[in-house]
Design a protein around this motif. Sequence first.
Motif, PDB file in Angstrom:
ATOM      1  N   ARG A  50      13.400   4.340  12.654  1.00  0.00           N
ATOM      2  CA  ARG A  50      14.140   3.627  11.315  1.00  0.00           C
ATOM      3  C   ARG A  50      13.769   2.345  11.404  1.00  0.00           C
ATOM      4  N   ARG A  51      13.729   1.598  12.273  1.00  0.00           N
ATOM      5  CA  ARG A  51      13.180   0.066  12.181  1.00  0.00           C
ATOM      6  C   ARG A  51      11.991  -0.028  11.687  1.00  0.00           C
ATOM      7  N   SER A  53      10.723   1.978   9.307  1.00  0.00           N
ATOM      8  CA  SER A  53      11.099   2.189   7.695  1.00  0.00           C
ATOM      9  C   SER A  53      11.602   1.054   7.188  1.00  0.00           C
ATOM     10  N   GLN A  54      12.353   0.470   7.892  1.00  0.00           N
ATOM     11  CA  GLN A  54      12.972  -0.637   7.300  1.00  0.00           C
ATOM     12  C   GLN A  54      12.160  -1.900   7.226  1.00  0.00           C
ATOM     13  N   ARG A  55      11.340  -2.086   8.165  1.00  0.00           N
ATOM     14  CA  ARG A  55      10.254  -2.959   7.945  1.00  0.00           C
ATOM     15  C   ARG A  55       9.016  -2.732   7.106  1.00  0.00           C
ATOM     16  N   ALA A  56       9.002  -1.338   6.895  1.00  0.00           N
ATOM     17  CA  ALA A  56       8.018  -1.001   5.776  1.00  0.00           C
ATOM     18  C   ALA A  56       8.466  -1.363   4.430  1.00  0.00           C
ATOM     19  N   GLU A  57       9.858  -1.182   4.205  1.00  0.00           N
ATOM     20  CA  GLU A  57      10.324  -1.461   3.003  1.00  0.00           C
ATOM     21  C   GLU A  57      10.371  -3.039   2.445  1.00  0.00           C
ATOM     22  N   GLN A  58      10.168  -3.830   3.457  1.00  0.00           N
ATOM     23  CA  GLN A  58      10.009  -5.343   3.316  1.00  0.00           C
ATOM     24  C   GLN A  58       8.556  -5.528   3.203  1.00  0.00           C
ATOM     25  N   GLY A  59       7.701  -4.934   3.592  1.00  0.00           N
ATOM     26  CA  GLY A  59       6.471  -5.069   3.841  1.00  0.00           C
ATOM     27  C   GLY A  59       5.760  -5.344   5.031  1.00  0.00           C
ATOM     28  N   TYR A  65       2.132  -2.820  11.771  1.00  0.00           N
ATOM     29  CA  TYR A  65       1.877  -1.432  11.655  1.00  0.00           C
ATOM     30  C   TYR A  65       1.467  -0.620  12.887  1.00  0.00           C
TER      31      TYR A  65
END
Length: 147
Positions: A50-51, A53-59, A65
Amino acid sequence: MAKNQLETLLKFEKDKERACIEQLQQAENEYQQNVSRLQGVADYRLEYMRRLSQRAEQGLDSSTYSHYHAFIAKLDNASEQVEIAMKQAQALVVQCKAVWLKQRQKVQAVESLQDKRNAKLMIIANKKEQAMFDEIATQQFIRRKTS
């Protein structure tokens, strides 16, 4: 077999049964601990995903990664190790249960022998008592007749 020999054997077999029960309980506890560990690793992996995924949304940069991906791989490896330990613990539970059941049968067999022995002793005691009462009745009959 003498009565006290049966009692000694029964005590010995019951002690062995208690030891089997303790081993079974220990194996079951270890299995439950591994189930909990596996669930904990799975929950932690889900949270970590989940973390990510959240970080991926922010870039994310490729280095961050890679770190996330490497840690998730470590969690997957840990999960596999705990699953192996859980399966081994489960096999140990099955084995301990079989040993305990076999020992339980031994205890029941000795108890059955003891019950049969006690029943025979009771029959002998009852016959002796009846013979004593018969003798007393005969003596009283003879006394009355001679008086």
